[in-house]
Design an enzyme around this catalytic site. Structure first.
Site, PDB file in Angstrom:
ATOM      1  N   THR A 134       0.805  -1.229   0.000  1.00 46.04           N
ATOM      2  CA  THR A 134       0.000   0.000   0.000  1.00 46.04           C
ATOM      3  C   THR A 134       0.841   1.283   0.000  1.00 46.04           C
ATOM      4  O   THR A 134       0.298   2.381  -0.107  1.00 46.04           O
ATOM      5  CB  THR A 134      -0.961   0.020   1.213  1.00 46.04           C
ATOM      6  OG1 THR A 134      -0.204  -0.216   2.400  1.00 46.04           O
ATOM      7  CG2 THR A 134      -2.031  -1.050   1.071  1.00 46.04           C
ATOM      8  N   GLY A 135       2.161   1.152   0.092  1.00 41.63           N
ATOM      9  CA  GLY A 135       3.029   2.330  -0.007  1.00 41.63           C
ATOM     10  C   GLY A 135       3.127   2.812  -1.448  1.00 41.63           C
ATOM     11  O   GLY A 135       2.905   2.042  -2.390  1.00 41.63           O
ATOM     12  N   SER A 136       3.471   4.078  -1.650  1.00 37.90           N
ATOM     13  CA  SER A 136       3.460   4.655  -3.004  1.00 37.90           C
ATOM     14  C   SER A 136       4.468   3.983  -3.941  1.00 37.90           C
ATOM     15  O   SER A 136       4.164   3.710  -5.103  1.00 37.90           O
ATOM     16  CB  SER A 136       3.719   6.164  -2.944  1.00 37.90           C
ATOM     17  OG  SER A 136       4.951   6.435  -2.309  1.00 37.90           O
ATOM     18  N   THR A 137       5.674   3.694  -3.435  1.00 37.62           N
ATOM     19  CA  THR A 137       6.693   3.038  -4.271  1.00 37.62           C
ATOM     20  C   THR A 137       6.229   1.642  -4.671  1.00 37.62           C
ATOM     21  O   THR A 137       6.323   1.251  -5.838  1.00 37.62           O
ATOM     22  CB  THR A 137       8.037   2.943  -3.518  1.00 37.62           C
ATOM     23  OG1 THR A 137       8.461   4.254  -3.159  1.00 37.62           O
ATOM     24  CG2 THR A 137       9.104   2.300  -4.391  1.00 37.62           C
ATOM     25  N   LYS A 147      -4.167  -3.391   6.981  1.00 38.74           N
ATOM     26  CA  LYS A 147      -4.851  -3.023   5.731  1.00 38.74           C
ATOM     27  C   LYS A 147      -5.516  -4.238   5.071  1.00 38.74           C
ATOM     28  O   LYS A 147      -5.936  -4.167   3.921  1.00 38.74           O
ATOM     29  CB  LYS A 147      -3.854  -2.392   4.739  1.00 38.74           C
ATOM     30  CG  LYS A 147      -3.152  -1.118   5.243  1.00 38.74           C
ATOM     31  CD  LYS A 147      -4.050   0.098   5.152  1.00 38.74           C
ATOM     32  CE  LYS A 147      -3.348   1.354   5.658  1.00 38.74           C
ATOM     33  NZ  LYS A 147      -2.379   1.915   4.735  1.00 38.74           N
ATOM     34  N   ILE A 165      14.033  -5.120  -1.879  1.00 32.76           N
ATOM     35  CA  ILE A 165      14.450  -3.949  -2.656  1.00 32.76           C
ATOM     36  C   ILE A 165      14.978  -2.837  -1.744  1.00 32.76           C
ATOM     37  O   ILE A 165      15.839  -2.052  -2.137  1.00 32.76           O
ATOM     38  CB  ILE A 165      13.256  -3.406  -3.479  1.00 32.76           C
ATOM     39  CG1 ILE A 165      12.584  -4.525  -4.305  1.00 32.76           C
ATOM     40  CG2 ILE A 165      13.688  -2.251  -4.372  1.00 32.76           C
ATOM     41  CD1 ILE A 165      13.485  -5.223  -5.296  1.00 32.76           C
ATOM     42  N   GLU A 190      16.581  -0.085   0.567  1.00 34.27           N
ATOM     43  CA  GLU A 190      17.951   0.380   0.822  1.00 34.27           C
ATOM     44  C   GLU A 190      18.027   0.980   2.228  1.00 34.27           C
ATOM     45  O   GLU A 190      17.014   1.290   2.834  1.00 34.27           O
ATOM     46  CB  GLU A 190      18.331   1.434  -0.218  1.00 34.27           C
ATOM     47  CG  GLU A 190      19.803   1.826  -0.181  1.00 34.27           C
ATOM     48  CD  GLU A 190      20.197   2.786  -1.291  1.00 34.27           C
ATOM     49  OE1 GLU A 190      21.402   3.054  -1.418  1.00 34.27           O
ATOM     50  OE2 GLU A 190      19.305   3.281  -2.014  1.00 34.27           O
ATOM     51  N   TYR A 218      21.219  -2.843 -15.885  1.00 34.50           N
ATOM     52  CA  TYR A 218      20.391  -2.355 -16.991  1.00 34.50           C
ATOM     53  C   TYR A 218      21.270  -2.011 -18.195  1.00 34.50           C
ATOM     54  O   TYR A 218      20.906  -2.286 -19.342  1.00 34.50           O
ATOM     55  CB  TYR A 218      19.583  -1.112 -16.592  1.00 34.50           C
ATOM     56  CG  TYR A 218      18.906  -1.161 -15.246  1.00 34.50           C
ATOM     57  CD1 TYR A 218      18.522  -2.372 -14.659  1.00 34.50           C
ATOM     58  CD2 TYR A 218      18.639   0.010 -14.541  1.00 34.50           C
ATOM     59  CE1 TYR A 218      17.912  -2.398 -13.415  1.00 34.50           C
ATOM     60  CE2 TYR A 218      18.020  -0.012 -13.292  1.00 34.50           C
ATOM     61  CZ  TYR A 218      17.671  -1.222 -12.734  1.00 34.50           C
ATOM     62  OH  TYR A 218      17.068  -1.249 -11.501  1.00 34.50           O
ATOM     63  N   HIS A 228      27.088   2.649  -2.953  1.00 39.27           N
ATOM     64  CA  HIS A 228      26.584   1.577  -2.102  1.00 39.27           C
ATOM     65  C   HIS A 228      27.330   1.518  -0.774  1.00 39.27           C
ATOM     66  O   HIS A 228      28.515   1.833  -0.704  1.00 39.27           O
ATOM     67  CB  HIS A 228      26.742   0.218  -2.801  1.00 39.27           C
ATOM     68  CG  HIS A 228      25.808   0.036  -3.948  1.00 39.27           C
ATOM     69  ND1 HIS A 228      26.099  -0.778  -5.017  1.00 39.27           N
ATOM     70  CD2 HIS A 228      24.583   0.556  -4.210  1.00 39.27           C
ATOM     71  CE1 HIS A 228      25.093  -0.743  -5.879  1.00 39.27           C
ATOM     72  NE2 HIS A 228      24.168   0.056  -5.405  1.00 39.27           N
TER      73      HIS A 228
END
Length: 302
Positions: free
Chosen positions: A17-20, A43, A96, A98, A159, A247
């Site tokens: 439910t977080g934006s990211t 939630k 994911i 950090e 990438y 990093h």
């Protein structure tokens, strides 16, 4: 075949439910990933992007059969989210997030010993099996199905390498971002073993960076065990000692972990290395031609 994930993998999103997480859940669904559940305590009962939300990982697993979790939970709470996924006996957790405190990750690593749950990350872009399943934050469109495995400590360099391969007509099996933190789960050797045993993977790109000894250990393993060509790149070649480069794990300390040292070890173990990021694709092509497998790698219509 592929390693770790495929088109049938059922995924849950912790912190959905977080934006990211919401943004990337939509991206993953658009790619075709089977996201069957989300988890946010308090939630439960909501539905986001067509995905049912549960209060706990255990409940989500029991209701949906999800076997893999991806974590977008904020750093102070991420370690607990990993532990909850391990307690639910999930096959794999891809973190994911950090900036998780190092001591939190030391505790997590200790807790996971002897358990079946594989941790990928933290501080990683995720895992993608081209044209089948994307779990994480990588841009899906650059990945095309083929025969080259990619393993990397760096997201953006992954990438870059994948984009170069695709532009050259060379597709990929799976790309695994192992993350840039000093304490992580799955390491280079774990992924190299998986690629070595995977019939579809014919060559591997390994991207490391300064700090630690993971690349040197991987080089020795490659020399002793790898049956497929591996090419490498080490980020941070101009980094001064003691200066952290992006990093948390990318720091030269006590004279150890320099790019020069890593490149020398890789080369001595038979791994060709690219001098710059822009040469990763051409270095792979060179190694593939020497191994007589170049034509078999051309799977993408340019």
């Amino acid at each position: 075949m592929s390693v770790f994930i495929d088109k049938n993998t059922k995924v849950m999103v912790q912190g959905i439910t977080g934006s990211t997480a919401l943004f990337h859940t939509k991206q993953m669904l658009d790619y075709g990933t089977k996201i069957v559940a989300g988890v946010t305590p308090g939630k439960g009962g909501q539905v986001v992007e067509g995905v049912p939300v549960f209060n706990t990982v255990e409940e989500a697993k029991n209701e949906t059969g999800a076997t893999v979790s991806v974590i977008y939970v904020p750093a102070p709470f991420a370690a607990d989210s990993i532990l909850e996924a391990a307690d639910a006996d999930l096959d794999m957790v891809i973190c994911i997030t950090e900036h998780i405190p190092v001591l939190d990750m030391v505790k997590v690593k200790r807790y996971l010993q002897g358990r079946k749950t594989r941790l990928v990350g933290p501080n990683c872009p995720g895992v993608i099996t081209a044209d089948e399943c994307k779990i994480g934050i990588m841009p899906g469109y650059i990945h095309k199905k083929g025969h080259v495995g990619v393993v990397s400590r760096s997201g953006t360099l992954t990438y870059e390498a994948v984009h170069q391969l695709t532009e050259e007509g060379i597709g990929q099996t799976t790309a695994v971002g192992i993350g840039g933190d000093p304490v992580n789960g799955t390491n280079f050797i774990d992924v190299l073993k998986a690629f070595n045993e995977d019939d579809e993977t014919k060559a591997v790109v390994m991207i490391g960076e300064i700090g630690g000894t993971a690349e040197e250990e991987a080089a020795e393993w490659i020399k002793a065990n790898m049956t497929k060509p591996v090419v490498g790149f080490i980020g941070g070649q101009t980094a001064p000692p003691g200066k952290r480069m992006g990093h948390a794990g990318a720091i030269i300390s006590g004279g150890k972990g320099t790019a020069e040292e890593k490149i020398k070890t890789l080369n001595s173990c038979g791994v060709k290395t690219a001098a710059t990021p822009s040469e990763i694709g051409s270095t792979l092509i060179e190694a593939a031609k020497e191994a007589g497998i170049y034509e078999s790698l051309l799977t993408v219509n340019k």
